[in-house]
Design an enzyme around this catalytic site. Structure first.
Site, short mmCIF file in Angstrom:
data_model
loop_
_atom_site.label_atom_id
_atom_site.label_comp_id
_atom_site.label_asym_id
_atom_site.label_seq_id
_atom_site.Cartn_x
_atom_site.Cartn_y
_atom_site.Cartn_z
N GLY A 13 8.35 10.42 -11.84
CA GLY A 13 8.10 11.86 -11.90
C GLY A 13 7.21 12.32 -13.03
CB SER A 14 4.70 10.79 -15.29
OG SER A 14 3.71 10.24 -14.48
NE ARG A 66 6.97 5.61 9.12
CZ ARG A 66 7.05 5.09 7.90
NH1 ARG A 66 7.36 5.85 6.87
NH2 ARG A 66 6.84 3.80 7.71
CG MET A 91 6.50 5.41 -3.79
SD MET A 91 4.73 5.61 -4.12
CE MET A 91 4.20 3.91 -3.99
CG HIS A 110 -3.74 6.61 -3.58
ND1 HIS A 110 -2.59 5.99 -3.10
CD2 HIS A 110 -4.68 5.64 -3.67
CE1 HIS A 110 -2.85 4.71 -2.90
NE2 HIS A 110 -4.11 4.47 -3.23
N GLY A 144 -2.61 9.66 8.51
CA GLY A 144 -2.92 8.28 8.10
C GLY A 144 -2.35 7.97 6.72
CG ASP A 146 -2.75 6.68 0.44
OD1 ASP A 146 -2.09 7.68 0.20
OD2 ASP A 146 -2.36 5.52 0.20
C1 GAR Z 1 1.48 7.47 -9.49
O1 GAR Z 1 0.62 6.51 -10.05
C2 GAR Z 1 1.00 7.89 -8.11
O2 GAR Z 1 -0.38 7.98 -8.02
C3 GAR Z 1 1.53 6.76 -7.28
O3 GAR Z 1 2.81 6.51 -7.79
C4 GAR Z 1 2.83 6.86 -9.18
C5 GAR Z 1 3.95 7.83 -9.40
O4 GAR Z 1 4.09 8.12 -10.77
N1 GAR Z 1 1.55 7.10 -5.90
C6 GAR Z 1 1.23 6.23 -4.96
O5 GAR Z 1 0.94 5.07 -5.17
C7 GAR Z 1 1.28 6.81 -3.55
N2 GAR Z 1 0.60 5.92 -2.65
P1 GAR Z 1 5.00 9.32 -11.23
O6 GAR Z 1 6.32 9.20 -10.47
O7 GAR Z 1 5.20 9.07 -12.70
O8 GAR Z 1 4.29 10.61 -10.94
#
Ligand code: GAR
Length: 221
Positions: A13-14, A66, A91, A110, A144, A146
């Site tokens: 969750g950053s 889904r 995800m 992404h 799709g 991404d």
């Molecule tokens: C981030 O790097 C985001 O871009 C990636 O997961 C991480 C989540 O970080 N997302 C994907 O790879 C989606 N395909 P966070 O939870 O600290 O925001």
């Protein structure tokens, strides 16, 4: 226009924190109405609670498919008062059940320069391919993986001694900036979506008055 955001997370969750911090600092005209995690115990849920934001856990494993998972997301997002949805480290692949409920209003961040390296472990994919430049992308979501219209990108060089962890950390710092840059532009009414000119082409999006690309990061911070 104050954006009413529903933020979907799966873990740390950053990116959510970056949104919450920008709202608290007055640099983003938005409210996070609800944070939903598909994973119980996701650390990002605590970040939301600390900011006084309502949270929900909707576990994809409790749903047969889904579509029914997405229907539960839509119910919660609507009840929470969200009008835009941010996938911030969420995800799961979303379906038209969610996308039709928030048409053109679902944004994803992404960690690669799409269309390179979609899906999971984008940073590891970049290292495995030996690319010299990677980065991050914020885009509108389509059904799709991404593949939706790109709103903005930032480039990050791959350094000779990079590990997945180090590269991911440098990309993540740019993600936070890029996501806020895009959300602020949307809140300012600066997103235009031009429908496809023909069935063979894609929608074109533009963020008026703001660059769609942030510069190449050249420092090793
Ligand atoms: C981030 O790097 C985001 O871009 C990636 O997961 C991480 C989540 O970080 N997302 C994907 O790879 C989606 N395909 P966070 O939870 O600290 O925001």
């Amino acid at each position: 226009m104050t954006l009413d955001l529903g933020v979907l997370i799966s873990g740390r969750g950053s990116n959510l924190q970056a949104i919450l911090d920008a709202i608290a600092a007055g640099t983003l005209d938005a409210r996070v109405r609800l944070v939903i995690s598909n994973r119980p115990g996701a650390p990002g849920l605590l970040r939301a609670q600390e900011a006084g934001v309502p949270t929900a856990v909707i576990n994809h494993k409790d749903h047969a498919d889904r579509a029914s998972f997405d229907a539960a997301l839509v119910d919660a997002l609507r009840q929470g008062g969200a009008s835009w949805v941010v996938l911030a480290g969420f995800m799961r692949i979303v379906t038209n059940v969610l996308l039709d409920a928030f048409p053109g209003r679902v944004v994803n961040v992404h960690p690669s320069l799409l269309p390179a390296f979609p899906g999971v472990s984008a940073q590891a994919q970049a290292l495995a391919h030996g690319v010299r430049i990677t980065g991050c992308t914020v885009h509108l979501v389509d059904p799709g993986t991404d593949t939706g219209p790109i709103l903005a990108q930032a480039a990050v060089p791959v350094l000779p001694d990079d590990t997945e962890e180090r590269l991911s950390a440098r990309i993540l710092a740019r993600e936070h900036e890029l996501l806020l840059h895009v959300l602020a532009a949307i809140a300012a009414g600066n997103l235009r979506v031009h429908p496809p000119a023909s069935p063979a082409t894609r929608s074109r999006v533009e963020l008026l008055g703001v660059p769609g690309a942030l510069g190449v990061e050249t420092t090793n911070d």
